[in-house]
Design a protein around this motif. Structure first.
Motif, short mmCIF file in Angstrom:
data_model
loop_
_atom_site.label_atom_id
_atom_site.label_comp_id
_atom_site.label_asym_id
_atom_site.label_seq_id
_atom_site.Cartn_x
_atom_site.Cartn_y
_atom_site.Cartn_z
N GLU A 1 0.82 -1.21 0.00
CA GLU A 1 0.00 0.00 0.00
C GLU A 1 0.86 1.26 0.00
O GLU A 1 0.52 2.25 -0.65
N ILE A 2 1.97 1.22 0.70
CA ILE A 2 2.90 2.36 0.71
C ILE A 2 3.40 2.60 -0.70
O ILE A 2 3.43 3.72 -1.20
N ARG A 3 3.78 1.52 -1.39
CA ARG A 3 4.28 1.65 -2.76
C ARG A 3 3.19 2.18 -3.69
O ARG A 3 3.44 3.05 -4.52
N LEU A 4 1.97 1.66 -3.54
CA LEU A 4 0.86 2.07 -4.39
C LEU A 4 0.51 3.55 -4.18
O LEU A 4 0.33 4.29 -5.15
N ARG A 5 0.46 3.98 -2.94
CA ARG A 5 0.04 5.36 -2.65
C ARG A 5 1.14 6.39 -2.84
O ARG A 5 0.86 7.54 -3.17
N THR A 6 2.38 6.00 -2.59
CA THR A 6 3.46 6.99 -2.62
C THR A 6 4.40 6.81 -3.80
O THR A 6 5.17 7.71 -4.11
#
Length: 91
Positions: free
Chosen positions: A21-26
């Motif tokens: 999710e960190i990779r997807l959002r940021t």
């Protein structure tokens, strides 16, 4: 120096989900080690909350606990005020 830490499958899965999710959002790729370090740093800032999360009892009491306390109350027939309590506790 890195040290291995064993976690159960559920925790590992949630860590991977958060990492994704960190990779997807940021758009930033973070390692699990970096993510755990950040989580530990954040937990350190609110260490009282983390410590309290490991206590067996919680406040406020559940409704069942409140009812159990009400059920076990009794009247001694003796009036007690603050000065009586202070005398009993502090002599």
């Amino acid at each position: 120096m890195a040290t291995a830490v064993k976690v159960d499958e559920d925790a590992k899965s949630r860590l991977e989900e958060l990492q994704a999710e960190i990779r997807l959002r940021t758009g930033t790729t973070v390692t699990q080690q970096d993510l755990l370090t950040r989580l530990i740093d954040d937990a350190f800032e609110s260490r009282d909350d983390v410590i309290d999360s490991f206590r067996e009892s919680t406040v406020p009491l559940s409704e069942d606990d409140k009812e159990a306390m009400r059920r076990d109350r009794f009247r001694s027939g003796v009036e007690t005020d603050e000065s009586d309590i202070d005398e009993i506790l502090y002599g």
